[in-house]
Scaffold this motif. Structure first.
Motif, PDB file in Angstrom:
ATOM      1  N   CYS A  22      31.395  45.390  33.948  1.00  0.00           N
ATOM      2  CA  CYS A  22      30.071  44.844  33.653  1.00  0.00           C
ATOM      3  C   CYS A  22      30.146  44.055  32.359  1.00  0.00           C
ATOM      4  N   GLY A  23      29.683  42.823  32.401  1.00  0.00           N
ATOM      5  CA  GLY A  23      29.685  41.969  31.210  1.00  0.00           C
ATOM      6  C   GLY A  23      30.891  41.066  31.119  1.00  0.00           C
ATOM      7  N   CYS A  24      32.093  41.592  31.374  1.00  0.00           N
ATOM      8  CA  CYS A  24      33.301  40.781  31.424  1.00  0.00           C
ATOM      9  C   CYS A  24      34.331  41.517  32.270  1.00  0.00           C
ATOM     10  N   CYS A  25      35.315  40.787  32.741  1.00  0.00           N
ATOM     11  CA  CYS A  25      36.375  41.378  33.552  1.00  0.00           C
ATOM     12  C   CYS A  25      37.673  41.316  32.771  1.00  0.00           C
ATOM     13  N   TYR A  26      38.372  42.429  32.725  1.00  0.00           N
ATOM     14  CA  TYR A  26      39.623  42.528  32.003  1.00  0.00           C
ATOM     15  C   TYR A  26      40.692  43.052  32.944  1.00  0.00           C
ATOM     16  N   TYR A  27      41.868  42.424  32.919  1.00  0.00           N
ATOM     17  CA  TYR A  27      42.992  42.899  33.724  1.00  0.00           C
ATOM     18  C   TYR A  27      44.120  43.356  32.816  1.00  0.00           C
ATOM     19  N   PHE A  28      44.736  44.482  33.180  1.00  0.00           N
ATOM     20  CA  PHE A  28      45.817  45.059  32.387  1.00  0.00           C
ATOM     21  C   PHE A  28      47.170  44.468  32.747  1.00  0.00           C
ATOM     22  N   THR A  29      47.261  43.819  33.894  1.00  0.00           N
ATOM     23  CA  THR A  29      48.500  43.191  34.344  1.00  0.00           C
ATOM     24  C   THR A  29      48.159  41.815  34.898  1.00  0.00           C
ATOM     25  N   ASN A  30      49.167  41.038  35.260  1.00  0.00           N
ATOM     26  CA  ASN A  30      48.890  39.763  35.906  1.00  0.00           C
ATOM     27  C   ASN A  30      48.093  40.011  37.176  1.00  0.00           C
ATOM     28  N   ASP A  31      47.042  39.211  37.400  1.00  0.00           N
ATOM     29  CA  ASP A  31      46.249  39.390  38.619  1.00  0.00           C
ATOM     30  C   ASP A  31      46.866  38.587  39.765  1.00  0.00           C
ATOM     31  N   ARG A  32      46.208  38.613  40.923  1.00  0.00           N
ATOM     32  CA  ARG A  32      46.756  37.936  42.122  1.00  0.00           C
ATOM     33  C   ARG A  32      46.925  36.435  41.942  1.00  0.00           C
ATOM     34  N   GLN A  33      46.106  35.838  41.071  1.00  0.00           N
ATOM     35  CA  GLN A  33      46.218  34.400  40.817  1.00  0.00           C
ATOM     36  C   GLN A  33      47.227  34.076  39.712  1.00  0.00           C
ATOM     37  N   GLY A  34      47.895  35.080  39.161  1.00  0.00           N
ATOM     38  CA  GLY A  34      48.891  34.856  38.127  1.00  0.00           C
ATOM     39  C   GLY A  34      48.334  34.810  36.719  1.00  0.00           C
ATOM     40  N   ASN A  35      47.036  35.107  36.540  1.00  0.00           N
ATOM     41  CA  ASN A  35      46.463  35.141  35.193  1.00  0.00           C
ATOM     42  C   ASN A  35      47.099  36.273  34.403  1.00  0.00           C
ATOM     43  N   PRO A  36      47.451  36.042  33.125  1.00  0.00           N
ATOM     44  CA  PRO A  36      48.061  37.098  32.317  1.00  0.00           C
ATOM     45  C   PRO A  36      47.031  38.164  31.958  1.00  0.00           C
ATOM     46  N   PRO A  37      47.475  39.329  31.458  1.00  0.00           N
ATOM     47  CA  PRO A  37      46.536  40.377  31.060  1.00  0.00           C
ATOM     48  C   PRO A  37      45.544  39.861  30.027  1.00  0.00           C
TER      49      PRO A  37
END
Length: 151
Positions: A22-37
């Protein structure tokens, strides 16, 4: 919205908790589109739910916290965990942790041993009772690794 809800498939014990952003999305690893953490700045997620806003206003009134702009809600099945990590530096500092359903253990330290999925040993273990707010700042967010063993 697409990035608000994440439910990975359970492929090993301890992995697969549901996460609501909620508010923002954060990924701890590279996501499916290759975005870095880190924070995915161009992806939309839901705003803070009214119940969370109510809780925040109450804690601000009690001088427990400053007003956050996002939250992460984790829903655990038995044996799910939060792996060993240091929160990414593009997330705003002070972190607040609250457990709503059951008491949980949180491990902290510069060295935390991993014995298996959801099994960790660290130098400091804090029991977080239901409803208690744990505030992380300074070395607690920037230096110390932390994790939540399998619940």
């Amino acid at each position: 919205m697409e990035r608000t809800y994440s439910e990975p498939r359970k492929w090993i014990r301890g992995k697969g908790m549901i996460t609501i952003w909620c508010g923002c999305c954060y990924y701890f690893t590279n996501d499916r589109q290759g975005n870095p953490p880190g924070i995915l700045r161009h992806d939309q997620v839901e705003q803070l739910p009214l119940m969370i806003k109510w809780m925040i206003k109450r804690m601000v009134r009690w001088s427990i916290l400053a007003i956050p702009n996002s939250c992460i809600i984790n829903i655990y099945d038995e044996e799910d965990c939060i792996p060993l990590h240091i929160d990414h530096h593009n997330l705003l500092r002070l972190f607040y942790m609250v457990s709503f359903m059951r008491k949980i253990n949180i491990l902290f330290g510069q060295e935390i041993d991993v014995f298996g999925p959801g099994e960790f040993r660290g130098s400091v273990e804090i029991l977080l009772p239901v409803g208690l707010v744990l505030v992380l700042k300074g070395n607690g967010t920037d230096v110390a690794k932390h994790c939540i063993p399998g619940v």
